[in-house]
Design a protein around this motif. Structure first.
Motif, PDB file in Angstrom:
ATOM      1  N   VAL A   1       0.838  -1.204   0.000  1.00 26.91           N
ATOM      2  CA  VAL A   1       0.000   0.000   0.000  1.00 26.91           C
ATOM      3  C   VAL A   1       0.873   1.254   0.000  1.00 26.91           C
ATOM      4  O   VAL A   1       0.627   2.213  -0.744  1.00 26.91           O
ATOM      5  N   LEU A   2       1.921   1.253   0.823  1.00 27.34           N
ATOM      6  CA  LEU A   2       2.774   2.424   0.965  1.00 27.34           C
ATOM      7  C   LEU A   2       3.585   2.715  -0.291  1.00 27.34           C
ATOM      8  O   LEU A   2       3.647   3.857  -0.758  1.00 27.34           O
ATOM      9  N   GLU A   3       4.204   1.690  -0.873  1.00 25.92           N
ATOM     10  CA  GLU A   3       5.112   1.898  -2.000  1.00 25.92           C
ATOM     11  C   GLU A   3       4.399   1.894  -3.349  1.00 25.92           C
ATOM     12  O   GLU A   3       4.869   2.522  -4.298  1.00 25.92           O
ATOM     13  N   ARG A   4       3.282   1.174  -3.442  1.00 29.86           N
ATOM     14  CA  ARG A   4       2.632   1.034  -4.752  1.00 29.86           C
ATOM     15  C   ARG A   4       1.218   1.586  -4.779  1.00 29.86           C
ATOM     16  O   ARG A   4       0.567   1.564  -5.823  1.00 29.86           O
ATOM     17  N   GLY A   5       0.713   2.034  -3.650  1.00 33.93           N
ATOM     18  CA  GLY A   5      -0.598   2.659  -3.630  1.00 33.93           C
ATOM     19  C   GLY A   5      -1.747   1.715  -3.884  1.00 33.93           C
ATOM     20  O   GLY A   5      -2.786   2.132  -4.403  1.00 33.93           O
ATOM     21  N   TYR A   6      -1.629   0.446  -3.521  1.00 30.24           N
ATOM     22  CA  TYR A   6      -2.713  -0.513  -3.729  1.00 30.24           C
ATOM     23  C   TYR A   6      -3.935  -0.112  -2.894  1.00 30.24           C
ATOM     24  O   TYR A   6      -3.811   0.305  -1.747  1.00 30.24           O
ATOM     25  N   GLY A   7      -5.133  -0.299  -3.474  1.00 33.51           N
ATOM     26  CA  GLY A   7      -6.377  -0.084  -2.759  1.00 33.51           C
ATOM     27  C   GLY A   7      -6.854  -1.364  -2.111  1.00 33.51           C
ATOM     28  O   GLY A   7      -6.203  -2.409  -2.174  1.00 33.51           O
ATOM     29  N   TYR A   8      -8.038  -1.293  -1.491  1.00 33.99           N
ATOM     30  CA  TYR A   8      -8.571  -2.439  -0.769  1.00 33.99           C
ATOM     31  C   TYR A   8      -8.736  -3.673  -1.668  1.00 33.99           C
ATOM     32  O   TYR A   8      -8.371  -4.787  -1.296  1.00 33.99           O
ATOM     33  N   LEU A   9      -9.301  -3.494  -2.851  1.00 27.36           N
ATOM     34  CA  LEU A   9      -9.529  -4.641  -3.728  1.00 27.36           C
ATOM     35  C   LEU A   9      -8.215  -5.220  -4.240  1.00 27.36           C
ATOM     36  O   LEU A   9      -8.072  -6.449  -4.358  1.00 27.36           O
ATOM     37  N   ALA A  10      -7.234  -4.372  -4.532  1.00 29.96           N
ATOM     38  CA  ALA A  10      -5.928  -4.866  -4.969  1.00 29.96           C
ATOM     39  C   ALA A  10      -5.261  -5.673  -3.855  1.00 29.96           C
ATOM     40  O   ALA A  10      -4.665  -6.732  -4.097  1.00 29.96           O
ATOM     41  N   VAL A  11      -5.379  -5.185  -2.624  1.00 28.81           N
ATOM     42  CA  VAL A  11      -4.818  -5.887  -1.481  1.00 28.81           C
ATOM     43  C   VAL A  11      -5.505  -7.242  -1.296  1.00 28.81           C
ATOM     44  O   VAL A  11      -4.863  -8.273  -1.061  1.00 28.81           O
ATOM     45  N   ALA A  12      -6.824  -7.254  -1.414  1.00 36.91           N
ATOM     46  CA  ALA A  12      -7.556  -8.514  -1.306  1.00 36.91           C
ATOM     47  C   ALA A  12      -7.142  -9.482  -2.405  1.00 36.91           C
ATOM     48  O   ALA A  12      -7.079 -10.695  -2.190  1.00 36.91           O
ATOM     49  N   GLY A  13      -6.841  -8.962  -3.593  1.00 39.10           N
ATOM     50  CA  GLY A  13      -6.380  -9.814  -4.685  1.00 39.10           C
ATOM     51  C   GLY A  13      -5.070 -10.509  -4.364  1.00 39.10           C
ATOM     52  O   GLY A  13      -4.842 -11.655  -4.773  1.00 39.10           O
ATOM     53  N   ILE A  14      -4.199  -9.841  -3.627  1.00 42.07           N
ATOM     54  CA  ILE A  14      -2.952 -10.469  -3.207  1.00 42.07           C
ATOM     55  C   ILE A  14      -3.233 -11.657  -2.290  1.00 42.07           C
ATOM     56  O   ILE A  14      -2.610 -12.722  -2.394  1.00 42.07           O
TER      57      ILE A  14
ATOM     58  N   VAL B   1       7.387 -15.675  -2.051  1.00 43.40           N
ATOM     59  CA  VAL B   1       7.349 -14.434  -1.268  1.00 43.40           C
ATOM     60  C   VAL B   1       8.591 -13.600  -1.540  1.00 43.40           C
ATOM     61  O   VAL B   1       8.529 -12.366  -1.639  1.00 43.40           O
ATOM     62  N   GLY B   2       9.745 -14.261  -1.693  1.00 40.36           N
ATOM     63  CA  GLY B   2      10.970 -13.535  -1.973  1.00 40.36           C
ATOM     64  C   GLY B   2      10.941 -12.779  -3.281  1.00 40.36           C
ATOM     65  O   GLY B   2      11.558 -11.704  -3.411  1.00 40.36           O
ATOM     66  N   LEU B   3      10.234 -13.306  -4.277  1.00 43.58           N
ATOM     67  CA  LEU B   3      10.144 -12.656  -5.585  1.00 43.58           C
ATOM     68  C   LEU B   3       9.099 -11.550  -5.637  1.00 43.58           C
ATOM     69  O   LEU B   3       9.092 -10.748  -6.577  1.00 43.58           O
ATOM     70  N   ALA B   4       8.222 -11.486  -4.639  1.00 41.97           N
ATOM     71  CA  ALA B   4       7.050 -10.609  -4.713  1.00 41.97           C
ATOM     72  C   ALA B   4       7.399  -9.128  -4.775  1.00 41.97           C
ATOM     73  O   ALA B   4       6.629  -8.333  -5.320  1.00 41.97           O
ATOM     74  N   GLY B   5       8.533  -8.728  -4.224  1.00 38.59           N
ATOM     75  CA  GLY B   5       8.863  -7.305  -4.179  1.00 38.59           C
ATOM     76  C   GLY B   5       9.757  -6.822  -5.291  1.00 38.59           C
ATOM     77  O   GLY B   5      10.151  -5.646  -5.301  1.00 38.59           O
ATOM     78  N   LEU B   6      10.083  -7.692  -6.259  1.00 38.99           N
ATOM     79  CA  LEU B   6      11.088  -7.340  -7.261  1.00 38.99           C
ATOM     80  C   LEU B   6      10.535  -6.611  -8.473  1.00 38.99           C
ATOM     81  O   LEU B   6      11.301  -6.058  -9.262  1.00 38.99           O
ATOM     82  N   SER B   7       9.230  -6.631  -8.667  1.00 36.94           N
ATOM     83  CA  SER B   7       8.646  -5.998  -9.852  1.00 36.94           C
ATOM     84  C   SER B   7       7.516  -5.055  -9.442  1.00 36.94           C
ATOM     85  O   SER B   7       6.753  -5.347  -8.516  1.00 36.94           O
ATOM     86  N   ASP B   8       7.413  -3.937 -10.167  1.00 38.73           N
ATOM     87  CA  ASP B   8       6.306  -3.015  -9.934  1.00 38.73           C
ATOM     88  C   ASP B   8       5.013  -3.495 -10.583  1.00 38.73           C
ATOM     89  O   ASP B   8       3.946  -2.924 -10.346  1.00 38.73           O
ATOM     90  N   SER B   9       5.105  -4.538 -11.407  1.00 47.30           N
ATOM     91  CA  SER B   9       3.923  -5.080 -12.080  1.00 47.30           C
ATOM     92  C   SER B   9       3.024  -5.806 -11.096  1.00 47.30           C
ATOM     93  O   SER B   9       3.478  -6.720 -10.387  1.00 47.30           O
ATOM     94  N   TYR B  10       1.755  -5.426 -11.072  1.00 43.22           N
ATOM     95  CA  TYR B  10       0.818  -6.106 -10.182  1.00 43.22           C
ATOM     96  C   TYR B  10       0.668  -7.568 -10.588  1.00 43.22           C
ATOM     97  O   TYR B  10       0.596  -8.459  -9.731  1.00 43.22           O
TER      98      TYR B  10
ATOM     99  N   LEU C   1      10.597  -2.917  -0.415  1.00 35.30           N
ATOM    100  CA  LEU C   1      10.245  -4.145  -1.143  1.00 35.30           C
ATOM    101  C   LEU C   1      11.419  -4.723  -1.919  1.00 35.30           C
ATOM    102  O   LEU C   1      11.441  -5.922  -2.213  1.00 35.30           O
ATOM    103  N   ALA C   2      12.406  -3.902  -2.247  1.00 39.09           N
ATOM    104  CA  ALA C   2      13.570  -4.393  -2.981  1.00 39.09           C
ATOM    105  C   ALA C   2      14.354  -5.433  -2.188  1.00 39.09           C
ATOM    106  O   ALA C   2      15.112  -6.221  -2.765  1.00 39.09           O
ATOM    107  N   TRP C   3      14.175  -5.451  -0.879  1.00 42.03           N
ATOM    108  CA  TRP C   3      14.877  -6.423  -0.043  1.00 42.03           C
ATOM    109  C   TRP C   3      14.089  -7.720   0.147  1.00 42.03           C
ATOM    110  O   TRP C   3      14.496  -8.591   0.905  1.00 42.03           O
ATOM    111  N   SER C   4      12.993  -7.884  -0.549  1.00 45.71           N
ATOM    112  CA  SER C   4      12.153  -9.071  -0.346  1.00 45.71           C
ATOM    113  C   SER C   4      12.874 -10.397  -0.611  1.00 45.71           C
ATOM    114  O   SER C   4      12.525 -11.401   0.015  1.00 45.71           O
ATOM    115  N   PRO C   5      13.883 -10.488  -1.518  1.00 47.47           N
ATOM    116  CA  PRO C   5      14.558 -11.784  -1.681  1.00 47.47           C
ATOM    117  C   PRO C   5      15.157 -12.346  -0.396  1.00 47.47           C
ATOM    118  O   PRO C   5      15.288 -13.566  -0.256  1.00 47.47           O
ATOM    119  N   LEU C   6      15.506 -11.475   0.550  1.00 52.92           N
ATOM    120  CA  LEU C   6      16.046 -11.967   1.823  1.00 52.92           C
ATOM    121  C   LEU C   6      15.019 -12.807   2.580  1.00 52.92           C
ATOM    122  O   LEU C   6      15.389 -13.667   3.402  1.00 52.92           O
TER     123      LEU C   6
END
Length: 374
Positions: A26-39, A78-87, A150-155
């Motif tokens: 939400v903070l870095e990509r501005g996801y709304g409620y429905l986008a968050v629920a989609g995750i 989960v580690g790959l989730a933060g590497l791309s800005d693509s939803y 999010l760039a540190w998500s591979p850790l």
């Protein structure tokens, strides 16, 4: 059992990690409620569809290699989730994690029931491992992503890689041990198992709904930024882990079915309190909700396996996987209610689910293979 408990903790750490990712998305990509629920749906969709297949396969022949493989995939996703800005790519990465969870649970539950020798407390320890993992998810994710984004998500994949390697070594020889195990006697009771599945789905809708939106709600309720929301998740999953072990003890004294009924009766006002109680007292209601929802957790697994004594993998796949994952599909409904009104009403909509669970639990009876207090 020690290997299975620790492995369950590592595997389910990544289910607990997904809700903790939400504030950062939400903070870095501005996801709304429905986008968050989609995750959240991404974390559960593949798991809900595929997990019964894995259960069916493990009923036909032991596949202990699925335990470390599933754990590893859960972490890598989960580690790959933060590497791309693509939803879309983020969604697919989380879906890969869900697939790993699906592969892990049926075989791990089958092995755990054999090692526990049908003990409620033994299976509670196995379930505690998973719930401890849930609790550790926010503890791992929050400091890593708060420091590096999010760039540190591979850790975040490191525990899965280490745990998968260690489990592979520790489970050598398990295949032959599992093959030598005898076939459980008894008749499969699909009617009772179906009713139990309704109970689990209703519970799961609440836990996923809270897991998805609780951090955001508590942050807005008490302030303090993402740390306050993460603390609420730690309370939810931490108190839940302790309550899971308590469930095995209570079941030995009062019977599993009775414990289920009382737990879900308590959950009704507890969930309402999360949405209605103001200020820091909300943490008390979160703790009470955790107790009421997690005391029955391991009992679902053993009841399911006793209702289907000839299909332990299938029972484990449904009680730990399919029914739980299907409950995650309710998160978009909560998100839609919150978007149309506000987040408080979204959380209040969850109160219906403990009512459903309580009504369904009233129709459960003790399995035929066991005499226990009613």
């Amino acid at each position: 059992m020690a290997v299975l408990v620790a492995g369950h903790a590592v595997d389910d750490l990544y289910q607990g990690a997904v809700p903790a990712l939400v504030p950062f998305l939400v903070l870095e990509r501005g996801y709304g409620y429905l986008a968050v629920a989609g995750i959240t749906v991404a974390a559960t969709l593949l798991s809900s569809v595929v997990q019964p297949l894995f259960g069916w396969l493990t009923d036909r022949r032991p596949m202990p290699w699925l335990v470390p493989l599933g754990m590893t995939l859960a972490g890598v996703g989960v580690g790959l989730a933060g590497l791309s800005d693509s939803y879309v790519l983020t969604w697919l990465a989380i879906a890969l994690s869900g697939l790993g969870v699906a592969a892990y649970h049926p075989e791990a539950a089958r092995l755990a029931r054999r090692v526990a020798r049908d003990s409620h407390v033994g299976m509670s320890w196995f379930s505690v491992g998973g719930n401890v993992g849930f609790a550790l998810g926010p503890v791992l994710v929050t400091p890593v992503l708060a420091f590096g984004g999010l760039a540190w998500s591979p850790l975040l994949a490191v525990p899965a890689l280490v745990g998968g390697a260690c489990t592979t070594v520790a489970l050598r020889g398990v295949h032959s041990a599992g093959s030598a195990a005898g076939v459980r006697a008894g008749t499969d009771d699909w009617g009772q198992f179906s009713r139990l599945t309704v109970v689990i789905i209703a519970r799961s809708v609440v836990t996923f709904g809270l897991g998805t939106f609780l951090a955001l709600w508590v942050t807005s309720r008490v302030g303090g930024g993402p740390a306050a929301g993460a603390a609420a998740l730690v309370v939810l999953f931490g108190a839940g882990a302790a309550s899971t072990l308590l469930g095995g003890v209570l079941a030995g004294r009062f019977g599993r079915v009775r414990v289920l009924r009382v737990s879900y009766a308590v959950a009704i006002p507890a969930v309402a309190g999360v949405a209605l109680v103001p200020g820091p007292a909300v943490y008390v209601m979160v703790a009470l909700t955790a107790v009421s929802l997690y005391v029955p957790f391991s009992l679902h697994v053993t009841l399911g396996q006793d209702y289907l004594p000839n299909r332990l993998g299938t029972a484990g796949g449904v009680t730990l996987g399919l029914a739980v994952s299907v409950g995650g599909l309710g998160s978009p409904v909560v998100g839609a209610v919150a978007g149309a009104t506000n987040l408080q009403w979204g959380l209040l909509s969850l109160v219906l689910m403990p009512v459903v669970a309580w009504v369904a639990a009233r129709g459960l009876r003790s399995p035929r293979c066991e005499l226990e207090p009613r």
